[in-house]
Design a protein around this motif. Structure first.
Motif: not given
Length: 217
Positions: A70-96
């Motif tokens: 996390l220090a290397f890539n600078g990502i805060d998984p809990e940051h409220p502005l990330r707009g993160a979605i679940s793995e399932a939602e992301a991969l379904r859209d990517l694959f589609r």
């Protein structure tokens, strides 16, 4: 130079440049946090990006978040502005979206292009297995790796050094974002590929196979 449809140029495969940012190196235990994909095609005789997809992803339940990663890539998984979605939602859209591109380009399936491509593919496979997604557009094991291509064409294996040696832009402040790294990897991939296709070494060049008359002694 005449155009070669991507389906014929890459044996029915559609190149898709992928970069992932993760919470460690273990695709089974560490979370997939970000994924970007750049679709490569080209009707003008040269490969170029035609679509970019980007997702911030929530860590899967029970995943391990390595503080060093996390220090290397600078990502805060809990940051409220990330707009993160679940793995399932992301991969379904990517694959589609990728399946749509595969069909529109007349290809059979996608092939992952990456810098150390097997790392990216392993995280996609692991996430798809966790979410029981069985319709991945990617070839299950074949990849196109820009580490190898850059070593051959530029004498470099580090992404930043290869990009700069090719005369392309590189901003170290934006590096280690999946989107930026995928876009820079795509630019490098197209630069190497198009440079090769402009040479008579390429079997797709109009003058490929032409022989030069020998000089009479």
């Amino acid at each position: 130079m005449s155009a070669t449809p991507i389906a014929k140029r890459v044996r029915g495969f559609l190149p898709v440049v992928v970069d992932v940012e993760t919470a460690g190196f273990d695709c089974q235990r560490n979370a997939l946090l970000e994924i970007a994909a750049v679709v490569i095609a080209g009707e003008s005789g040269e490969l170029q990006p035609v679509q970019t997809l980007h997702y911030h992803i929530q860590p899967f339940a029970g995943s391990i978040l390595d503080p060093q990663a996390l220090a290397f890539n600078g990502i805060d998984p809990e940051h409220p502005l990330r707009g993160a979605i679940s793995e399932a939602e992301a991969l379904r859209d990517l694959f589609r979206q990728l399946r749509t591109q595969v069909r529109s380009q007349g290809c059979r399936r996608a092939v992952l292009v990456g810098h150390n491509a097997n790392f990216d593919l392993s995280f996609i496979h692991a996430a798809a297995a966790r979410e029981n997604l069985k319709n991945s557009p990617f070839h299950p094991f074949s990849t196109l790796d820009t580490v190898t291509l850059a070593a051959l064409a530029l004498g470099e294996t580090v992404l930043a050094k290869a990009v700069m040696r090719a005369g392309l832009e590189w901003d170290g402040k934006q590096a280690h974002s999946a989107l930026y790294d995928a876009e820079r990897t795509a630019a490098l991939f197209c630069w190497i590929w198009n440079r090769f296709d402009r040479s008579t070494l390429s079997p797709f060049h109009p003058l490929a196979g032409a022989t030069t008359p020998s000089r009479q002694e």
